[in-house]
Design a protein around this motif. Structure first.
Motif, PDB file in Angstrom:
ATOM      1  N   LEU A  62       0.708  -1.222  -0.049  1.00 13.76           N
ATOM      2  CA  LEU A  62      -0.071  -0.026   0.041  1.00 13.76           C
ATOM      3  C   LEU A  62       0.891   1.233   0.186  1.00 13.76           C
ATOM      4  N   LEU A  63       1.961   1.219   0.964  1.00 13.31           N
ATOM      5  CA  LEU A  63       2.710   2.500   0.884  1.00 13.31           C
ATOM      6  C   LEU A  63       3.270   2.536  -0.413  1.00 13.31           C
ATOM      7  N   ALA A  64       3.972   1.663  -1.036  1.00 12.81           N
ATOM      8  CA  ALA A  64       4.601   1.835  -2.294  1.00 12.81           C
ATOM      9  C   ALA A  64       3.450   2.421  -3.483  1.00 12.81           C
ATOM     10  N   ALA A  65       2.269   1.687  -3.201  1.00 15.50           N
ATOM     11  CA  ALA A  65       1.296   2.284  -4.232  1.00 15.50           C
ATOM     12  C   ALA A  65       1.014   3.747  -4.178  1.00 15.50           C
ATOM     13  N   VAL A  66       0.761   4.287  -2.912  1.00 18.88           N
ATOM     14  CA  VAL A  66       0.610   5.594  -2.646  1.00 18.88           C
ATOM     15  C   VAL A  66       1.701   6.315  -2.978  1.00 18.88           C
ATOM     16  N   GLY A  67       3.083   5.853  -2.874  1.00 17.29           N
ATOM     17  CA  GLY A  67       4.282   6.579  -3.191  1.00 17.29           C
ATOM     18  C   GLY A  67       4.344   6.829  -4.745  1.00 17.29           C
ATOM     19  N   ALA A  68       3.685   5.696  -5.416  1.00 14.62           N
ATOM     20  CA  ALA A  68       3.897   5.876  -6.941  1.00 14.62           C
ATOM     21  C   ALA A  68       2.525   6.915  -7.554  1.00 14.62           C
ATOM     22  N   ARG A  69       1.686   7.151  -6.876  1.00 15.09           N
ATOM     23  CA  ARG A  69       0.462   7.953  -7.149  1.00 15.09           C
ATOM     24  C   ARG A  69       0.531   9.380  -6.701  1.00 15.09           C
ATOM     25  N   THR A  70       1.298   9.620  -5.708  1.00 14.33           N
ATOM     26  CA  THR A  70       1.471  10.947  -5.004  1.00 14.33           C
ATOM     27  C   THR A  70       3.015  11.557  -5.656  1.00 14.33           C
ATOM     28  N   ARG A  72       4.063  14.719  -3.212  1.00 14.74           N
ATOM     29  CA  ARG A  72       4.538  15.413  -1.999  1.00 14.74           C
ATOM     30  C   ARG A  72       4.178  14.991  -0.801  1.00 14.74           C
ATOM     31  N   ILE A  73       3.119  14.478  -0.477  1.00 17.20           N
ATOM     32  CA  ILE A  73       2.509  14.074   0.853  1.00 17.20           C
ATOM     33  C   ILE A  73       3.471  12.916   1.479  1.00 17.20           C
ATOM     34  N   GLU A  74       3.643  13.029   2.806  1.00 16.11           N
ATOM     35  CA  GLU A  74       4.363  12.030   3.490  1.00 16.11           C
ATOM     36  C   GLU A  74       3.480  11.022   3.426  1.00 16.11           C
ATOM     37  N   ILE A  75       4.142   9.623   3.674  1.00 14.57           N
ATOM     38  CA  ILE A  75       3.528   8.362   3.668  1.00 14.57           C
ATOM     39  C   ILE A  75       3.722   7.540   4.858  1.00 14.57           C
ATOM     40  N   GLY A  76       3.078   7.280   5.706  1.00 11.59           N
ATOM     41  CA  GLY A  76       3.300   6.520   6.856  1.00 11.59           C
ATOM     42  C   GLY A  76       2.513   5.503   7.478  1.00 11.59           C
ATOM     43  N   THR A  77       3.063   5.073   8.535  1.00 15.85           N
ATOM     44  CA  THR A  77       2.190   4.205   9.367  1.00 15.85           C
ATOM     45  C   THR A  77       2.104   4.358  10.905  1.00 15.85           C
ATOM     46  N   GLY A  78       0.973   4.054  11.256  1.00 17.47           N
ATOM     47  CA  GLY A  78       0.787   4.349  13.037  1.00 17.47           C
ATOM     48  C   GLY A  78      -0.160   3.220  13.505  1.00 17.47           C
ATOM     49  N   ASP A  98      10.272   3.286   0.247  1.00 18.59           N
ATOM     50  CA  ASP A  98      10.872   4.688   0.457  1.00 18.59           C
ATOM     51  C   ASP A  98      11.469   5.116  -0.844  1.00 18.59           C
ATOM     52  N   LEU A  99      12.164   4.305  -1.682  1.00 17.40           N
ATOM     53  CA  LEU A  99      12.744   4.691  -2.895  1.00 17.40           C
ATOM     54  C   LEU A  99      11.767   4.843  -4.018  1.00 17.40           C
ATOM     55  N   ILE A 100      10.597   4.204  -3.940  1.00 22.98           N
ATOM     56  CA  ILE A 100       9.491   4.439  -4.800  1.00 22.98           C
ATOM     57  C   ILE A 100       8.675   5.809  -4.476  1.00 22.98           C
ATOM     58  N   GLY A 101       8.815   6.243  -3.165  1.00 20.50           N
ATOM     59  CA  GLY A 101       8.110   7.355  -2.723  1.00 20.50           C
ATOM     60  C   GLY A 101       9.028   8.612  -2.941  1.00 20.50           C
ATOM     61  N   ASN A 102      10.394   8.433  -3.302  1.00 21.88           N
ATOM     62  CA  ASN A 102      11.313   9.574  -3.262  1.00 21.88           C
ATOM     63  C   ASN A 102      11.584  10.119  -1.843  1.00 21.88           C
ATOM     64  N   GLY A 103      11.513   9.303  -0.924  1.00 22.62           N
ATOM     65  CA  GLY A 103      12.092   9.498   0.401  1.00 22.62           C
ATOM     66  C   GLY A 103      10.971  10.285   1.013  1.00 22.62           C
ATOM     67  N   ARG A 104       9.719   9.779   0.981  1.00 25.51           N
ATOM     68  CA  ARG A 104       8.629  10.351   1.763  1.00 25.51           C
ATOM     69  C   ARG A 104       8.306   9.416   2.744  1.00 25.51           C
ATOM     70  N   LEU A 105       8.729   8.241   3.142  1.00 26.97           N
ATOM     71  CA  LEU A 105       8.232   7.464   4.011  1.00 26.97           C
ATOM     72  C   LEU A 105       8.499   7.922   5.499  1.00 26.97           C
ATOM     73  N   PRO A 174      17.233  -2.843  -1.329  1.00 28.97           N
ATOM     74  CA  PRO A 174      17.858  -1.787  -1.522  1.00 28.97           C
ATOM     75  C   PRO A 174      17.729  -0.974  -0.327  1.00 28.97           C
ATOM     76  N   HIS A 175      18.945  -0.143  -0.254  1.00 28.07           N
ATOM     77  CA  HIS A 175      19.065   0.953   0.829  1.00 28.07           C
ATOM     78  C   HIS A 175      18.664   2.203   0.457  1.00 28.07           C
ATOM     79  N   SER A 176      17.916   3.025   1.327  1.00 29.81           N
ATOM     80  CA  SER A 176      17.174   4.069   1.309  1.00 29.81           C
ATOM     81  C   SER A 176      17.972   4.986   2.447  1.00 29.81           C
ATOM     82  N   PRO A 177      19.046   6.003   1.723  1.00 27.30           N
ATOM     83  CA  PRO A 177      19.605   6.991   2.616  1.00 27.30           C
ATOM     84  C   PRO A 177      18.535   7.586   3.403  1.00 27.30           C
ATOM     85  N   GLY A 178      18.630   8.037   4.723  1.00 31.59           N
ATOM     86  CA  GLY A 178      17.824   8.846   5.393  1.00 31.59           C
ATOM     87  C   GLY A 178      16.666   8.121   6.151  1.00 31.59           C
ATOM     88  N   LEU A 179      16.213   6.990   5.771  1.00 31.16           N
ATOM     89  CA  LEU A 179      14.907   6.718   6.078  1.00 31.16           C
ATOM     90  C   LEU A 179      15.342   6.406   7.632  1.00 31.16           C
TER      91      LEU A 179
END
Length: 338
Positions: A62-70, A72-78, A98-105, A174-179
């Motif tokens: 789900l997070l990857a799909a949201v990242g692909a469709r948006t 700017r918005i932050e994408i997270g879990t809680g 995170d890489l699909i979402g360009n660092g917005r996770l 894959p490693h995502s710097p900053g996550l």
């Protein structure tokens, strides 16, 4: 208040009154609501994780799909219940999303809450070590996950690999710097908030907290946040921390709003959950001017930098977009947003 997003538990039910009658409905509508929230100017789309329930469970597709469709918005879990997680596989999934979402996770994790089945994590192949509790299990998995997110090599390479290796020990890819700096801990007590601060995690505090003083929920939660920030400063972390609180908030601007929530007269509730005396925070539903005054008196909202609006996802995307828009248009500016 710097950021406002939504938090969806992702319920579905075959009831004719539900707009989400299947898991597919919830997943697709969750993506659509994230897109709509971004278009409205909201800052975050967050999703709850519950296993063995008719709710959202496996977060990373789900997070990857949201990242692909948006964009700017932050994408997270809680939050993600770490008692159920393999930290090694989770690092790969999180890095890819995170890489699909360009660092917005913005991943919220925790030891978890009472679940639908008895010791459900055992069905996933995990259990506490000798002398551990299930809470210890969740925290242990979390610490392994945090260490792996640093991206340091730890695995000895095969001398005859199928593909050429870089020099040295290998890390998970894959490693995502900053996550690593975008991991949050869902805390229900002052002690675990301090524990999270010491380990450099952001803080998520929900509408449930251990009742540690008998005071109103928002007062106890504000004290928890202050204890967290103090522990963060003492730990000497280089970056500033982030803190979110979640609330059910409804601005009544239409007859439909009043029909759904106009009779709400919510107050804090005290009960026992997981053998812990807990205080459950009230929800808010009122005309905008009165609602603003009520929210200004909420000490924890004033202490946090991020507010997550829990949405009634079974009422459908269009109505939930309206709920979010109501808050952003009529309420948020008065709370200092933007």
């Amino acid at each position: 208040m710097k950021k406002i997003g939504f938090l969806s538990f992702g319920h579905w039910s075959p009831s004719p009154q539900s707009a989400t009658r299947s898991a597919q409905d919830v997943l697709l509508q969750s993506i659509d609501l994230a897109v709509a929230a971004e278009e409205l100017g909201a800052d975050g789309a967050y999703f709850r994780v519950h296993h063995f329930a008719q709710q959202l469970a496996s977060p990373f597709p789900l997070l990857a799909a949201v990242g692909a469709r948006t964009s700017r918005i932050e994408i997270g879990t809680g939050v993600i219940d770490m008692r159920y997680e393999n930290p090694f596989y989770m690092v790969e999934d999180a890095g890819a999303a995170d890489l699909i979402g360009n660092g917005r996770l913005q991943l919220g994790i925790s030891r978890g809450s009472p679940e639908q089945v008895i010791e459900g994590w055992r069905h996933f192949g995990y259990g506490p070590a000798q002398g551990e509790s299930d809470a210890d299990l969740g925290r242990r998995h979390a610490e392994v996950f945090l260490h792996l997110l640093k991206g340091q090599g730890f695995a000895k390479p095969n001398p005859r690999p199928m593909f050429p290796n870089p020099p040295g020990l290998l890390r998970l890819e894959p490693h995502s710097p900053g996550l690593r700096d975008r991991i949050w801990w869902g805390s229900a007590s002052n002690a675990t908030a301090i524990w999270a601060a010491q380990r450099g995690m952001n803080l998520q505090s929900s509408t449930l907290k251990a009742d540690e003083s008998g005071e109103p929920f928002h007062v106890q939660q504000a004290r928890q946040i202050r204890a967290y920030r103090e522990a963060w400063a003492t730990a000497g972390h280089a970056r500033p921390p982030r803190v979110s609180v979640s609330r059910s908030i409804f601005a009544l601007t239409t007859d439909q709003d009043r029909a759904y929530f106009g009779r709400d007269d919510s107050q804090d509730q005290v009960g026992i959950i997981d053998n812990m005396r807990a205080v459950f925070g009230r929800s808010y539903a009122d005309e905008p001017e009165r609602l603003i005054e009520q929210l200004r008196a909420d000490e924890a909202i004033a202490e946090a930098d991020t507010l997550l609006l829990t949405v009634p996802n079974q009422l459908g995307v269009a109505y939930n977009a309206h709920v979010i828009e109501n808050i952003l248009r009529h309420i948020a500016p008065a709370l200092g947003w933007r």
